[in-house]
Design a protein around this motif. Sequence first.
Motif, PDB file in Angstrom:
ATOM      1  N   GLU A  56       0.836  -1.205   0.000  1.00 46.41           N
ATOM      2  CA  GLU A  56       0.000   0.000   0.000  1.00 46.41           C
ATOM      3  C   GLU A  56       0.868   1.252   0.000  1.00 46.41           C
ATOM      4  O   GLU A  56       0.603   2.206  -0.745  1.00 46.41           O
ATOM      5  CB  GLU A  56      -0.899   0.014   1.235  1.00 46.41           C
ATOM      6  N   ALA A  57       1.888   1.264   0.855  1.00 47.76           N
ATOM      7  CA  ALA A  57       2.767   2.432   0.949  1.00 47.76           C
ATOM      8  C   ALA A  57       3.527   2.645  -0.355  1.00 47.76           C
ATOM      9  O   ALA A  57       3.724   3.786  -0.794  1.00 47.76           O
ATOM     10  CB  ALA A  57       3.739   2.259   2.114  1.00 47.76           C
ATOM     11  N   SER A  58       3.932   1.547  -0.996  1.00 46.81           N
ATOM     12  CA  SER A  58       4.664   1.658  -2.261  1.00 46.81           C
ATOM     13  C   SER A  58       3.785   2.260  -3.347  1.00 46.81           C
ATOM     14  O   SER A  58       4.216   3.147  -4.102  1.00 46.81           O
ATOM     15  CB  SER A  58       5.164   0.278  -2.694  1.00 46.81           C
ATOM     16  N   TYR A  59       2.525   1.797  -3.454  1.00 52.60           N
ATOM     17  CA  TYR A  59       1.612   2.357  -4.448  1.00 52.60           C
ATOM     18  C   TYR A  59       1.348   3.831  -4.186  1.00 52.60           C
ATOM     19  O   TYR A  59       1.302   4.641  -5.117  1.00 52.60           O
ATOM     20  CB  TYR A  59       0.292   1.580  -4.451  1.00 52.60           C
ATOM     21  N   LEU A  60       1.153   4.196  -2.915  1.00 54.97           N
ATOM     22  CA  LEU A  60       0.858   5.592  -2.601  1.00 54.97           C
ATOM     23  C   LEU A  60       2.066   6.477  -2.885  1.00 54.97           C
ATOM     24  O   LEU A  60       1.921   7.565  -3.469  1.00 54.97           O
ATOM     25  CB  LEU A  60       0.441   5.723  -1.131  1.00 54.97           C
ATOM     26  N   ASN A  61       3.255   6.050  -2.517  1.00 57.05           N
ATOM     27  CA  ASN A  61       4.453   6.854  -2.778  1.00 57.05           C
ATOM     28  C   ASN A  61       4.689   7.013  -4.275  1.00 57.05           C
ATOM     29  O   ASN A  61       5.059   8.100  -4.749  1.00 57.05           O
ATOM     30  CB  ASN A  61       5.669   6.195  -2.121  1.00 57.05           C
ATOM     31  N   TRP A  62       4.477   5.930  -5.018  1.00 53.36           N
ATOM     32  CA  TRP A  62       4.623   5.985  -6.472  1.00 53.36           C
ATOM     33  C   TRP A  62       3.612   6.971  -7.055  1.00 53.36           C
ATOM     34  O   TRP A  62       3.956   7.811  -7.906  1.00 53.36           O
ATOM     35  CB  TRP A  62       4.409   4.579  -7.032  1.00 53.36           C
ATOM     36  N   GLY A  85       3.051  14.672  -8.806  1.00 49.96           N
ATOM     37  CA  GLY A  85       3.832  15.867  -8.514  1.00 49.96           C
ATOM     38  C   GLY A  85       3.733  16.329  -7.077  1.00 49.96           C
ATOM     39  O   GLY A  85       4.067  17.481  -6.773  1.00 49.96           O
ATOM     40  N   LEU A  86       3.290  15.452  -6.192  1.00 47.93           N
ATOM     41  CA  LEU A  86       3.158  15.804  -4.774  1.00 47.93           C
ATOM     42  C   LEU A  86       4.363  15.377  -3.954  1.00 47.93           C
ATOM     43  O   LEU A  86       4.430  15.651  -2.763  1.00 47.93           O
ATOM     44  CB  LEU A  86       1.893  15.146  -4.204  1.00 47.93           C
ATOM     45  N   ALA A  87       5.299  14.682  -4.576  1.00 44.53           N
ATOM     46  CA  ALA A  87       6.508  14.204  -3.918  1.00 44.53           C
ATOM     47  C   ALA A  87       7.539  13.936  -5.000  1.00 44.53           C
ATOM     48  O   ALA A  87       7.196  13.883  -6.195  1.00 44.53           O
ATOM     49  CB  ALA A  87       6.215  12.924  -3.117  1.00 44.53           C
ATOM     50  N   LEU A  96      -5.491  11.732  -6.712  1.00 45.18           N
ATOM     51  CA  LEU A  96      -4.792  12.721  -5.883  1.00 45.18           C
ATOM     52  C   LEU A  96      -4.761  14.085  -6.566  1.00 45.18           C
ATOM     53  O   LEU A  96      -4.897  15.125  -5.899  1.00 45.18           O
ATOM     54  CB  LEU A  96      -3.365  12.247  -5.586  1.00 45.18           C
ATOM     55  N   ARG A  97      -4.591  14.082  -7.880  1.00 49.12           N
ATOM     56  CA  ARG A  97      -4.598  15.356  -8.606  1.00 49.12           C
ATOM     57  C   ARG A  97      -5.978  15.999  -8.564  1.00 49.12           C
ATOM     58  O   ARG A  97      -6.100  17.234  -8.483  1.00 49.12           O
ATOM     59  CB  ARG A  97      -4.180  15.123 -10.064  1.00 49.12           C
ATOM     60  N   LEU A  98      -7.027  15.186  -8.613  1.00 43.31           N
ATOM     61  CA  LEU A  98      -8.389  15.716  -8.623  1.00 43.31           C
ATOM     62  C   LEU A  98      -8.857  16.174  -7.248  1.00 43.31           C
ATOM     63  O   LEU A  98      -9.515  17.211  -7.108  1.00 43.31           O
ATOM     64  CB  LEU A  98      -9.355  14.657  -9.166  1.00 43.31           C
ATOM     65  N   PHE A  99      -8.523  15.378  -6.208  1.00 47.60           N
ATOM     66  CA  PHE A  99      -9.128  15.604  -4.892  1.00 47.60           C
ATOM     67  C   PHE A  99      -8.108  15.918  -3.792  1.00 47.60           C
ATOM     68  O   PHE A  99      -8.505  16.061  -2.631  1.00 47.60           O
ATOM     69  CB  PHE A  99      -9.929  14.362  -4.476  1.00 47.60           C
ATOM     70  N   GLY A 100      -6.832  16.014  -4.137  1.00 40.80           N
ATOM     71  CA  GLY A 100      -5.833  16.264  -3.124  1.00 40.80           C
ATOM     72  C   GLY A 100      -5.495  14.992  -2.349  1.00 40.80           C
ATOM     73  O   GLY A 100      -5.953  13.898  -2.689  1.00 40.80           O
ATOM     74  N   GLU A 101      -4.728  15.148  -1.302  1.00 40.05           N
ATOM     75  CA  GLU A 101      -4.240  13.981  -0.555  1.00 40.05           C
ATOM     76  C   GLU A 101      -5.291  13.499   0.443  1.00 40.05           C
ATOM     77  O   GLU A 101      -5.116  13.565   1.657  1.00 40.05           O
ATOM     78  CB  GLU A 101      -2.913  14.295   0.123  1.00 40.05           C
ATOM     79  N   ASN A 102      -6.379  13.034  -0.117  1.00 41.34           N
ATOM     80  CA  ASN A 102      -7.495  12.495   0.649  1.00 41.34           C
ATOM     81  C   ASN A 102      -7.839  11.141   0.048  1.00 41.34           C
ATOM     82  O   ASN A 102      -8.170  11.050  -1.137  1.00 41.34           O
ATOM     83  CB  ASN A 102      -8.689  13.453   0.572  1.00 41.34           C
ATOM     84  N   LEU A 103      -7.766  10.086   0.841  1.00 41.09           N
ATOM     85  CA  LEU A 103      -7.983   8.744   0.319  1.00 41.09           C
ATOM     86  C   LEU A 103      -9.464   8.376   0.185  1.00 41.09           C
ATOM     87  O   LEU A 103      -9.784   7.384  -0.471  1.00 41.09           O
ATOM     88  CB  LEU A 103      -7.290   7.708   1.219  1.00 41.09           C
ATOM     89  N   LEU A 104     -10.360   9.159   0.788  1.00 41.37           N
ATOM     90  CA  LEU A 104     -11.771   8.793   0.759  1.00 41.37           C
ATOM     91  C   LEU A 104     -12.331   8.699  -0.660  1.00 41.37           C
ATOM     92  O   LEU A 104     -13.051   7.736  -0.973  1.00 41.37           O
ATOM     93  CB  LEU A 104     -12.592   9.775   1.601  1.00 41.37           C
TER      94      LEU A 104
END
Length: 454
Positions: free
Chosen positions: A44-50, A56-58, A79-87
């Motif tokens: 999960e962490a790998s997919y999110l970091n990728w 362009g957030l990291a 993430l581009r559409l809704f920001g860093e919100n996983l909901l």
Amino acid sequence: MNPRQDAQSRRRILLLVFIAFFLLQQIALYWLYWGGGKTLLGDEASYLNWARGLAGLAPPIVDAGWWPPLQAWLIAAMLRLFGENLLPIQLLQTAFLIGAAALLRAIWRDVDGRVRAANAAAALLLLNPSTMAYAQWLWPEPLHLLLLLAALRLVQRLTTAWRGVAAGLALGGALLAKSLLSLFWPALLIVQGWRWNWRASAALLLAVAAVIAVPLWNGWKLTGKPMIADSSAFNLVGGLEDRWRSDYVADSVAPLAGEYFSLPGGAAQRNALFMARAEGIVRERGLLQTLSQQLQKQYFRLFSSKTLLLSQLPGPACSGHVGTYRAVPPLLGQGLALLGDIFHLSILAGFALGLVFWRRWRDVLVWWIGLFFAYQLGLYLLLHVKARFLLPMMPFLCAFAGSALVSLRRNEPGAAVVFGGTWRWLLASLLAALLLGLALLGPWLDGACAGGVA
């Protein structure tokens, strides 16, 4: 009230009960995730970091060559559409799983022939909390499942070139979501049966090629093999070195990943070194002993009733609980664990009944399911296994279980599942006992909490 009105009334009541149960389950799962907080687990962490790098957030992440890219692309877009919100991602993945259940219903209605059996199959998939919890996580299983079933449904009725194109796009997407089908996907063409449509089949192949061509070329440059992603050497060593019959018990792959990435060179060189390591393990143990050891653990891990949901609930680490769900109300955690166990065990037992008493063997899709299961079981005899790897098989386990469930209520002559015959009951009992034993006996056989592991 006449019999027809009575039947309609019962169907409405069942639908309302289903909707209420489904909504309550969704509230419980979302509350479990957001009420007390949850930490990411493993990939999960790998997919999110990728994805954050792609959005362009990291800083960009160097592709390790392990994971197909579609899930990271999807998360990055959200993430581009809704920001860093996983909901929003979780809601979209919930829709993916609902869509997968709708596709399963359509597929199984054609195979079984009974609307009730198709409804039961879809309901078993949607009401199992261990399945629906995938919507809240960042693994690619919901997206892969939706695309796989979409491709299967389209090939089931592959009558035009345009359907071939749509099936190829869906199948190509499934390959970009999860590399499980890398060697198996051409077998999907047999689902169309004897009425082979060459134009539609050619369109399917061209569409698959169009979807995967660039990722395939990138994967070839990175790993040295014509594959979109390749973690086979790593997972082969992990599978050979796994000791326990339950996943997340003294998990071997976390330290193994550190070893892998500390090796010199790129992905192709590291894969070659790990493949040589796997070959050395087999030579040292001998082929027969290796196969014997794998048979004693792999399928316990795959069919375990300690599903990924249950593994993440609080519990002793020695039994494979990682506790990534924090501050879980005891009643909620125990209720979901009990419900997960009931559904998991019922689906396995129902599958055994449905398969053994199945009567419609002329449908080619049933034989494709058998090949699909054989392919996966063959892979997981050697590769590293976690309970979540059962999910691609879960729709078909639910399908046969749904057919059996309907026949238990009404054993109709000429139905897809008809109960009868002493030898069939004996075989069904043996298969059900085997599957339930694999689901339940792993921790007892390991004795990990009795001093075997800290």
